[in-house]
Design a protein around this motif. Structure first.
Motif: not given
Length: 322
Positions: A238-243
């Motif tokens: 749901x929260x943050x990004x690794x892509x």
């Protein structure tokens, strides 16, 4: 060592409430005067935020309405432990330490660090040392008068979206749920050795009540049944990004016109909150399936975790070292 100093060094005070534990005989429930948790950020209710770095919004949005020190949109499993295991009242006193429930929820960070910096073989080789340190910590709490222990095994680390994203997958290394099979195998080996450790602690500390809790099975069952239970793909978070761009939950960044870090609109449909930690909705489901004792050894609920072996005299049960 003074009990207060010991807890400050190696534990996280979760909830301390006045009351008296009742050994389970004839169906009566335990009421602990306090719950003390030892664990990583999966069960941290504010120590990291207070001592190291602030936990930013939208953490806490689903229950607290603002950040509460928890790495989740709401409550953690340990919050439900505290609610179920205690009676309402004031903060506990030092004399309640021998009657408190001590919960342990660790292992994920140890394994994750190993996966990031060493080989799988080296991670497996490190497990005995990790558990030796845990055993020593439990022994210290016991020496200071602690008698009731609720010990979680580690979850399916290979199912954390963060690990799936960064794992260099090879043919056959992902299971039917998209989890990293080798990492989960290491977690299961950790849990096998952890259970053996608990059995040894029972032998070495006959006045202790140690409950081993199979959190791995609860979490993997949730992940396996995600869509049937109304959740989105368990590898979505749901929260943050690794892509494309790594941005932690609570932060945002605009790169080449693309905004990274916007949280999802409905955390309750996600099992993973931020790719590493679970959502409140997931924690509610997990708590329901572990607190009833169906996944515990012995199979006792959280309200029965003060049950003593029948051969232990009552006069030796509280506050007496053995």
């Amino acid at each position: 060592m003074d009990p207060v100093k010991l807890l400050a060094l190696v534990g996280l005070l979760v909830l301390g409430l006045l009351g008296h534990p009742t050994a389970v005989h004839g169906g009566r429930s335990c009421k602990f005067p306090a719950v003390y948790n030892f664990g990583d950020s999966n069960s941290d209710t504010g120590a990291i935020s207070a001592a190291l770095s602030e936990v930013l919004p939208p953490n806490g949005e689903s229950f607290f309405g603002s950040p509460s020190g928890r790495f989740s949109d709401g409550r953690l499993v340990v919050d439900f432990i505290g609610k179920r295991a205690t009676s309402k009242g004031k903060l506990s006193r030092p004399e309640d330490f021998s009657k408190a429930l001590y919960t342990f929820d660790i292992g994920q960070n140890d394994l994750a660090f190993g996966f990031q910096h060493t080989t799988e073989e080296q991670v497996i080789a490190s497990i005995p040392d990790i558990l030796a340190n845990l055993s020593q910590a439990i022994h210290q709490v016991y020496e200071e008068g602690g008698r009731f222990f609720w010990i979680h095994n580690t979850g399916p680390i290979g199912c954390l979206p963060y690990n799936v994203i960064y794992y260099q997958s090879k043919p056959g290394t992902l299971d039917k749920n998209g989890c990293v099979r080798p990492q989960n195998a290491v977690a299961q080996e950790f849990n096998r050795q952890l259970k053996d450790m608990v059995l040894k602690l029972r032998s070495d500390h006959p006045l202790a009540v140690l409950t081993y809790v199979d959190v791995y099975s609860a979490k993997y069952a949730l992940i396996s049944s995600a869509k049937d239970l109304g959740f989105v793909d368990p590898l979505e978070f749901c929260c943050g990004s690794y892509y494309g761009y790594h941005i932690d939950c609570g932060k945002k960044a605009t790169v080449n016109g693309t905004v990274y870090g916007n949280p999802c609109k409905d955390p309750s449909r996600h099992i993973s909150w931020d790719g590493i930690h679970y959502s409140q909705a997931a924690n509610i489901w997990i708590a329901k399936h572990i607190l009833n004792g169906s996944l515990s050894d012995p199979p006792v609920s959280i309200r029965e975790a003060c049950h003593y072996p029948k051969n232990v005299p009552f006069c030796f049960r509280f506050g007496r070292k053995a």
